[in-house]
Design a protein around this motif. Structure first.
Motif, short mmCIF file in Angstrom:
data_model
loop_
_atom_site.label_atom_id
_atom_site.label_comp_id
_atom_site.label_asym_id
_atom_site.label_seq_id
_atom_site.Cartn_x
_atom_site.Cartn_y
_atom_site.Cartn_z
N THR A 170 0.83 -1.20 0.00
CA THR A 170 0.00 0.00 0.00
C THR A 170 0.87 1.26 0.00
OG1 THR A 170 -1.73 -1.16 1.21
CG2 THR A 170 -1.80 1.24 1.25
N VAL A 171 1.89 1.29 0.87
CA VAL A 171 2.74 2.47 1.00
C VAL A 171 3.70 2.59 -0.18
CG1 VAL A 171 4.53 3.54 2.44
CG2 VAL A 171 2.57 2.43 3.50
N ASP A 172 4.29 1.47 -0.60
CA ASP A 172 5.26 1.46 -1.70
C ASP A 172 4.84 0.40 -2.71
OD1 ASP A 172 7.55 1.87 -3.22
OD2 ASP A 172 8.73 0.46 -2.04
N PRO A 173 3.85 0.69 -3.55
CA PRO A 173 3.37 -0.32 -4.50
C PRO A 173 4.44 -0.65 -5.54
CG PRO A 173 2.36 1.80 -4.96
CD PRO A 173 3.16 1.96 -3.71
N PRO A 174 4.40 -1.86 -6.08
CA PRO A 174 5.35 -2.23 -7.13
C PRO A 174 5.21 -1.29 -8.32
CG PRO A 174 4.11 -4.15 -6.39
CD PRO A 174 3.50 -2.96 -5.75
N LYS A 175 6.35 -0.92 -8.92
CA LYS A 175 6.36 0.06 -10.00
C LYS A 175 6.07 -0.55 -11.36
CE LYS A 175 7.88 3.42 -7.28
NZ LYS A 175 7.55 2.86 -5.99
N GLY A 176 5.94 -1.84 -11.43
CA GLY A 176 5.66 -2.47 -12.72
C GLY A 176 5.61 -3.97 -12.58
N PRO A 177 5.42 -4.66 -13.70
CA PRO A 177 5.29 -6.12 -13.64
C PRO A 177 6.57 -6.82 -13.18
CG PRO A 177 5.32 -5.37 -15.91
CD PRO A 177 5.26 -4.15 -15.05
N VAL A 178 7.73 -6.25 -13.49
CA VAL A 178 8.99 -6.89 -13.09
C VAL A 178 9.15 -6.82 -11.58
CG1 VAL A 178 11.49 -6.79 -13.30
CG2 VAL A 178 10.06 -6.43 -15.31
N GLU A 179 8.90 -5.65 -11.00
CA GLU A 179 9.02 -5.52 -9.55
C GLU A 179 7.96 -6.36 -8.84
OE1 GLU A 179 9.23 -2.10 -6.08
OE2 GLU A 179 9.32 -1.52 -8.19
N ARG A 180 6.76 -6.41 -9.39
CA ARG A 180 5.69 -7.23 -8.81
C ARG A 180 6.10 -8.71 -8.82
NH1 ARG A 180 1.58 -5.70 -11.98
NH2 ARG A 180 1.28 -3.88 -10.67
#
Length: 55
Positions: free
Chosen positions: A34-44
Motif C-alpha cells: 500500500t505504501v510502496d506499491p510495485p512500480k511495474g510487472p517486473v518488480e511485482r
C-alpha cells in the motif's frame, strides 16, 4: 536460437511452479504494497518470488 528457447522454457516452468504456491500475504506485506506499491510487472514478479522463497 535453440539454447535461448530452452532457457525461456526453463524460466517459464519455474515461474509456473512459483505461482502455484498459495501464499497469504502478511499484514506487513500488505502495508508495504500500500505504501510502496510495485512500480511495474517486473518488480511485482520480484516481490512474488521473494515471498515464495521466504526472503
Amino acid at each position: 536460437m535453440r539454447k535461448s528457447i530452452l532457457v525461456l522454457l526453463a524460466f517459464s516452468v519455474s515461474c509456473v511452479t512459483l505461482t502455484a504456491c498459495e501464499h497469504h500475504r502478511t499484514f506487513g506485506e500488505k502495508v508495504r504494497d500500500t505504501v510502496d506499491p510495485p512500480k511495474g510487472p517486473v518488480e511485482r514478479a520480484g516481490r512474488s518470488v521473494d515471498r515464495a522463497l521466504g526472503n
